[in-house]
Design a protein around this motif. Structure first.
Motif, PDB file in Angstrom:
ATOM      1  N   ILE A 290       0.581  -0.916  -2.329  1.00  0.00           N
ATOM      2  CA  ILE A 290       1.725  -0.027  -2.655  1.00  0.00           C
ATOM      3  C   ILE A 290       1.666   1.123  -2.110  1.00  0.00           C
ATOM      4  O   ILE A 290       2.810   1.797  -1.502  1.00  0.00           O
ATOM      5  N   VAL A 291       0.418   1.821  -2.201  1.00  0.00           N
ATOM      6  CA  VAL A 291       0.306   3.176  -1.687  1.00  0.00           C
ATOM      7  C   VAL A 291       0.658   3.008  -0.056  1.00  0.00           C
ATOM      8  O   VAL A 291       1.347   4.064   0.692  1.00  0.00           O
ATOM      9  N   THR A 292       0.166   2.012   0.578  1.00  0.00           N
ATOM     10  CA  THR A 292       0.348   2.001   2.086  1.00  0.00           C
ATOM     11  C   THR A 292       1.785   1.935   2.427  1.00  0.00           C
ATOM     12  O   THR A 292       2.526   2.511   3.182  1.00  0.00           O
ATOM     13  N   ASN A 293       2.434   1.010   1.574  1.00  0.00           N
ATOM     14  CA  ASN A 293       3.959   0.757   1.817  1.00  0.00           C
ATOM     15  C   ASN A 293       4.782   1.938   1.653  1.00  0.00           C
ATOM     16  O   ASN A 293       5.685   2.258   2.297  1.00  0.00           O
ATOM     17  N   LEU A 294       4.416   2.610   0.299  1.00  0.00           N
ATOM     18  CA  LEU A 294       5.195   3.816   0.317  1.00  0.00           C
ATOM     19  C   LEU A 294       5.248   4.782   1.273  1.00  0.00           C
ATOM     20  O   LEU A 294       6.109   5.375   1.651  1.00  0.00           O
ATOM     21  N   ARG A 295       3.841   5.038   1.704  1.00  0.00           N
ATOM     22  CA  ARG A 295       3.909   6.017   2.780  1.00  0.00           C
ATOM     23  C   ARG A 295       4.711   5.947   3.966  1.00  0.00           C
ATOM     24  O   ARG A 295       5.153   6.756   4.470  1.00  0.00           O
ATOM     25  N   ALA A 296       4.652   4.611   4.249  1.00  0.00           N
ATOM     26  CA  ALA A 296       5.393   4.136   5.382  1.00  0.00           C
ATOM     27  C   ALA A 296       6.944   4.167   5.325  1.00  0.00           C
ATOM     28  O   ALA A 296       7.656   4.649   6.073  1.00  0.00           O
ATOM     29  N   PHE A 297       7.437   4.233   4.015  1.00  0.00           N
ATOM     30  CA  PHE A 297       8.797   4.645   3.638  1.00  0.00           C
ATOM     31  C   PHE A 297       9.098   6.129   3.570  1.00  0.00           C
ATOM     32  O   PHE A 297      10.092   6.577   3.061  1.00  0.00           O
ATOM     33  N   GLY A 298       8.154   7.001   3.798  1.00  0.00           N
ATOM     34  CA  GLY A 298       8.229   8.241   3.709  1.00  0.00           C
ATOM     35  C   GLY A 298       7.911   9.004   2.259  1.00  0.00           C
ATOM     36  O   GLY A 298       8.114  10.061   2.161  1.00  0.00           O
ATOM     37  N   VAL A 299       7.383   8.171   1.461  1.00  0.00           N
ATOM     38  CA  VAL A 299       6.952   8.544   0.100  1.00  0.00           C
ATOM     39  C   VAL A 299       5.670   9.328   0.171  1.00  0.00           C
ATOM     40  O   VAL A 299       4.806   8.650   0.597  1.00  0.00           O
ATOM     41  N   GLU A 300       5.609  10.457  -0.660  1.00  0.00           N
ATOM     42  CA  GLU A 300       4.395  11.048  -0.816  1.00  0.00           C
ATOM     43  C   GLU A 300       3.685  10.488  -2.143  1.00  0.00           C
ATOM     44  O   GLU A 300       4.280  10.381  -2.941  1.00  0.00           O
ATOM     45  N   VAL A 301       2.262  10.012  -1.619  1.00  0.00           N
ATOM     46  CA  VAL A 301       1.695   9.387  -3.110  1.00  0.00           C
ATOM     47  C   VAL A 301       0.307   9.464  -2.675  1.00  0.00           C
ATOM     48  O   VAL A 301      -0.436   9.618  -1.554  1.00  0.00           O
TER      49      VAL A 301
END
Ligand SMILES: O=C(O)C1=C[C@@H](OP(=O)(O)O)[C@@H](O)[C@H](O)C1
Ligand SMILES: C=C(OP(=O)(O)O)C(=O)O
Length: 692
Positions: A355-366
């Motif tokens: 989830i963390v990897t993919n959220l970051r790819a979508f530009g989400v700070e996590v």
């Protein structure tokens, strides 16, 4: 999606989801229904069975142990039970990707009078089995894990089981059910104690198959040796599959969704409680209690949600919904925190990492935490190409997040979706299709109606301003201040669509001139416009998206038509007519319902998109601007045009009070673009730092 290689899903953005949905049968219940029907005496009927890969593995395993199954279509099964004693299988039983199958089967097979071996795919072969080996051994089962660190395959030898009292060290329905299945065949009483209630499908189904359990204060008590009788089971829709649509509809403002015939067992619906806390609008209607499992419908309306903390006892009730909850959190206002969810690390993949990897790819700070994550929500995300990590719930959750991107995203390796939700892609298409992507004719129809009312009418109807789902960056400014080049560069950097609204006025002026009208005759111009067929198309040139105006099915040439000396001289006159501006207003706004925009013009921030928080105004000294026009080889009276634009009564050129004003006289294009990106980044748009 599921067929052919490579398997990937392209998800087009869609700001809302609308419609009705009925999801396939519940995975947990389908597994258990097959298991119990196979062990029961007589013929059971299972309706709305989930024909997903996980459940088909369970079905195949029982067929391999002599259970006869007849199918009516894909989802109705008639299972001839074997009264507790199965046939020895000739080979290892393949549990595929399913943790539930392997753990529950281990309980059943431990009591069978034959040797058996349970194997799984790469993902399942990494999952921990100590949690079931320990209680089963306490029951005197002969079971061992062949993989390193108590991982599959599992090898089981025949033995006589005895009941135990066992307090679950971790809340897990799989461990609980494994013990209860073994307890059916054990001597004496089996008591499982859980401090947090996990899903209770096994207990409910036991009742339906005629085996009573005593349930009190977290204790589940079962007498060994009770016989299972055949049953007629209706499997409710899988709440965990519906969760993707529930989350999407709740988090995408203006969405409206009805989910029908879904399981509403309170041990599974923790998601609803959390979404309500985040500000969602959800109504729940329990319609029938299908002899043990509550079933009903949900109405969801989309809202801007608020971040929340999901932790503690709440986790077990949303264990499979945490990927979609993380996605919802990414679209909520503020921070969403998930804690105490270390179990996610041993699911089909390490779901926290995925989830963390993919959220970051979508530009989400996590921020990744040992037992969860902290997510900074945002309004929308940047398009991305991400992996499923072979995990169905990761694939589906990120397909939902992709709806909120500015452009199409790609989810790789999505075959895994069929382990729990065959038909997901079709459902995604159906729910997003009802939001008309064919917007080209639509606004045109509206505009025609609008102008029909305009011509001859003395009162203008105010344009209803409904909330725009995408960000709009407005760049206004004086003639030759650098608006076009800068706006295009910003659009390229962000992947937004560039829309030169000046070109819209130019296109109309060009058409009016070519039809032979005198642009000074306002009535005639307005009347002529009412007959124009105006539409817009988004062109993709490499990775640059541009809205192009099409008039009477002709695309005017940028240089020879739109920037001719005649159009240069007439455009500010046509653009000064209030009725023309009113006519073109909804046309411009309509585009922002389809795509994130960088709009360039003269009244973008003041009139067309006054609600935009991203406004810029460019200006430069007159001499510099005249030089720029000359360099472009254009004949244009810059000063006169500015005067006309600034003095017109309708939507005059001005710098909105809340715009960032930039004097470009001494600045290079790159510098202006950098400054704007920097402001946008600070305002929270997901711009990668290298671009800002
Ligand atoms: O019992 C079940 O059917 C399930 C229990 C949960 O696993 P745990 O028991 O490991 O939490 C859940 O994640 C899984 O999808 C299905
Ligand atoms: C964890 C899951 O399933 P299982 O444990 O059965 O593989 C799931 O469906 O999210």
């Amino acid at each position: 999606m599921a067929s052919g290689t490579p398997s990937y899903l392209i998800v087009e953005p869609c700001p809302v989801i609308k419609g009705e949905i009925e999801v396939p049968g519940d995975k947990s219940i389908s597994h258990r229904a097959i298991m119990l029907a196979s062990l029961a005496r007589g013929k059971s009927k299972i309706r709305h069975f989930l024909p997903s890969e996980d459940c088909l593995c369970t079905l195949k395993a029982f067929e391999a142990m002599g259970v006869r199954v007849e199918k009516e279509g894909k989802t109705t099964l008639f299972v001839e039970g074997k009264s507790g004693i199965l046939d020895p299988p000739f080979e290892a039983l393949d549990c595929g990707n399913s943790g539930t199958m392997m753990r529950l089967m281990a309980g059943i097979l431990s009591a069978q009078p034959f040797y058996s071996r349970l194997v799984g795919d790469r993902s399942l072969s990494r999952r921990p089995m100590h949690r079931i080996i320990e209680p089963l051994r306490l029951m005197e089962a002969k079971i061992r894990a062949e993989g390193e660190g108590n991982t599959p395959p599992l090898f089981i030898e025949p033995s006589s089981l005895k009941g135990i009292e066992y307090k679950l060290p971790i809340p897990s329905a799989q461990v609980k059910s494994c013990i209860l299945f073994a307890g059916l065949f054990a001597s004496g009483i089996t008591r499982v104690i859980e401090s947090v209630p996990s899903r209770d499908h096994t207990e409910r189904l036991f009742e339906q198959f005629g085996v009573r359990t005593l349930r009190e204060n977290g204790h589940i008590v079962l007498h060994g040796g009770m016989k299972l009788e055949s049953a007629d089971i209706v499997v409710p829709g899988d709440f965990s599959s519906a969760a993707f649509w529930i989350g999407a509809a709740a988090a995408l403002p203006n969405s409206e969704l009805r989910v029908r015939s879904v399981g509403l067992n309170p041990t599974r619906t923790g998601l609803i409680k959390i979404l309500l806390r985040m500000g969602a609008q959800i109504e729940e209607f329990v319609e029938s209690d299908m002899k043990g499992e509550p079933i009903g419908s949900l109405w969801i309306r989309g809202n801007k949600l608020k971040g929340t903390v999901i932790e503690g006892d709440e986790i077990v009730g949303v264990i499979d919904e945490l990927p979609i909850l993380a996605v919802v959190g990414a679209l909520a206002e503020g921070v969403t925190e998930i804690r105490n969810a270390q179990e996610l690390r041993v699911k089909e993949t390490d779901r926290i990492k995925a989830i963390v990897t993919n959220l970051r790819a979508f530009g989400v700070e996590v921020e990744e935490l040992v037992d969860g994550m902290r997510i900074q929500g945002r309004d929308f995300v940047q398009p991305a190409r991400v992996e499923s990590f072979g995990d169905h719930r990761i694939a589906m959750a990120f397909a939902i997040l992709a709806l909120r991107a500015s452009r199409a995203s790609r989810i790789d390796d999505v075959d895994c979706i069929s382990t729990s939700y065959p038909g997901f892609e079709q459902d995604l298409n159906a729910l997003t299709h009802s939001f008309s992507k064919d917007w080209i004719e639509e606004p045109n129809k509206k505009i025609r109606g609008f102008i029909e009312r305009l011509t001859g009418a003395d009162k203008l109807e105010p344009v209803k301003k409904k909330e725009i789902p995408y960000p709009v960056i407005t760049i206004d400014g004086t003639t030759a201040s650098g608006k076009s080049t800068v706006a295009q560069e910003i659009a390229k950097a962000l992947g937004f669509t560039y829309f030169n609204t000046g070109a819209l006025y130019r296109a109309v002026t060009w058409r009016i001139l070519s039809l032979g009208y005198d642009v000074h005759d306002e009535e005639k111009v307005v009347e002529a416009c009412s007959r124009l067929k105006l539409r817009c198309a988004i062109q993709k040139i490499d990775s640059f998206y541009k809205a192009t105006v099409i008039l009477d099915e002709r695309v005017p040439d940028e240089k020879t038509d739109l920037r001719s000396a005649e159009v240069n001289a007439a455009v500010s006159i046509v653009a000064s007519y209030a009725r023309i501006r009113e006519w073109l207003l909804p046309f411009q706004r309509e585009l922002a319902y389809q795509t994130p925009l960088v709009v360039e013009g003269r009244d973008m921030g003041s009139v067309v998109f006054p609600e935009s928080p991203y406004k810029f105004f460019l200006d430069a000294q007159l001499e510099e601007r005249e030089k720029r026009r000359e360099k472009q080889g254009e004949k244009d009276d810059v000063e006169k045009r500015d005067r006309l634009d600034q003095s017109r009564s309708s939507a005059p050129l001005l710098c909105p009070a809340d715009a960032v004003r930039l004097d470009t006289t001494k600045l290079s294009i790159e510098k202006v673009v950098d400054k704007i990106l920097d402001v946008l980044w600070k305002k929270g748009l997901p711009i990668t730092k290298s671009k800002a």
